[in-house]
Design a protein around this motif. Structure first.
Motif, PDB file in Angstrom:
ATOM      1  N   MET A  95       0.851  -1.196   0.000  1.00  0.00           N
ATOM      2  CA  MET A  95       0.000   0.000   0.000  1.00  0.00           C
ATOM      3  C   MET A  95       0.892   1.254   0.000  1.00  0.00           C
ATOM      4  O   MET A  95       2.076   1.187   0.358  1.00  0.00           O
ATOM      5  N   ARG A  96       0.286   2.369  -0.346  1.00  0.00           N
ATOM      6  CA  ARG A  96       1.005   3.638  -0.338  1.00  0.00           C
ATOM      7  C   ARG A  96       0.104   4.709   0.269  1.00  0.00           C
ATOM      8  O   ARG A  96      -0.247   5.696  -0.387  1.00  0.00           O
ATOM      9  N   GLY A 137       3.132  -3.777  10.755  1.00  0.00           N
ATOM     10  CA  GLY A 137       4.087  -3.451   9.704  1.00  0.00           C
ATOM     11  C   GLY A 137       4.116  -1.969   9.404  1.00  0.00           C
ATOM     12  O   GLY A 137       3.774  -1.161  10.262  1.00  0.00           O
ATOM     13  N   SER A 181      -3.703  -4.810   7.051  1.00  0.00           N
ATOM     14  CA  SER A 181      -4.634  -4.069   6.189  1.00  0.00           C
ATOM     15  C   SER A 181      -5.497  -5.032   5.380  1.00  0.00           C
ATOM     16  O   SER A 181      -6.462  -4.615   4.756  1.00  0.00           O
TER      17      SER A 181
HETATM   18  S1  SF4 Z   1       2.510   0.638   6.452  1.00  0.00           S
HETATM   19 FE1  SF4 Z   1       0.324   0.841   6.936  1.00  0.00          FE
HETATM   20  S2  SF4 Z   1      -0.108   3.046   6.749  1.00  0.00           S
HETATM   21 FE2  SF4 Z   1       1.884   2.651   5.720  1.00  0.00          FE
HETATM   22  S3  SF4 Z   1       1.361   2.335   3.553  1.00  0.00           S
HETATM   23 FE3  SF4 Z   1       1.389   0.300   4.541  1.00  0.00          FE
HETATM   24  S4  SF4 Z   1      -0.754  -0.050   5.155  1.00  0.00           S
HETATM   25 FE4  SF4 Z   1      -0.535   2.140   4.738  1.00  0.00          FE
END
Ligand code: SF4
Length: 202
Positions: free
Chosen positions: A30-31, A74, A103
């Motif tokens: 994810m970003r 994470g 997530s």
């Molecule tokens: S570490 Fe968590 S907040 Fe950061 S991009 Fe990944 S899912 Fe999103």
């Protein structure tokens, strides 16, 4: 087995019940625009550790974790699911409470190999903290760069399996604090788990 970790917190008080040994896993697909630890993003970086080593470090201070346990977070811990299976199975063999903070982005119900591994991991998981970034698919993509359909399917998977779940939602001014979206998230959450009640009671 070795896993790649970003860091350890030995006195975690916000990542599950009680005081916890928190393992921040390296790598995230994810970003999120408001990510507070982008240094966890890169896959294959971080420190290599054995699952056994983490358990032995936990055991050194286990008196502090009597009402807590181990949390993996994470980054996205499910990117290293084989490592999690070993870590959590070792933890459960010692009676340690295990919590997965995720997530849910890696979930795909079409991937039978992955689902078999997930089923295995859930045997050793006491609690899942599922971070729903946004309930609206368009807003979710704007905020995270990724679709949320797999994440919502993962929530259904957890409900079907009757896995204890805490829903997390980070409220960020201007991104995730719209009252209508928050109500939608609440309705979705209530619907998903209330629908399970009659099935559980029969
Ligand atoms: S570490 Fe968590 S907040 Fe950061 S991009 Fe990944 S899912 Fe999103």
């Amino acid at each position: 087995m070795k896993g790649y970790i970003h860091s350890i917190e030995t006195f975690g008080s916000v990542d599950g019940p009680g005081i916890r040994y928190v393992v921040f896993m390296q790598g995230c697909p994810m970003r999120c625009l408001y990510c507070h630890n982008p240094d966890t993003w890169e896959i294959g970086k971080g420190r290599e550790v054995e699952a056994e080593h983490l358990i032995s470090e936990y055991e050194k201070n286990k008196m502090f974790y009597r009402s807590g346990g181990i949390t993996v977070t994470g980054g996205e811990p499910l990117l290293q699911i084989d490592f999690l299976i070993e870590l959590f199975s070792l933890a459960k063999a010692r009676g340690i409470h295990t919590c997965l903070d995720t997530s849910g982005i890696t979930y795909s119900d079409c991937n039978t190999t992955y689902c078999a591994k997930l089923d295995e991991l859930m045997k050793y998981t006491d609690l899942v903290m599922l971070d729903i970034k946004h309930i609206d698919p368009i807003k979710h993509r704007e905020i995270t760069s990724r679709d949320n359909s797999g994440i919502l399917a993962f929530a259904r998977y957890l409900a079907d399996k009757d896995i204890p779940v805490w829903i997390r939602h980070v409220v960020v001014n201007g991104y995730t604090d719209d009252p209508e979206h928050l109500k939608s998230l609440g309705r979705w959450d209530a619907c998903l788990w209330c629908q399970m009640l009659p099935m559980n009671e029969t």
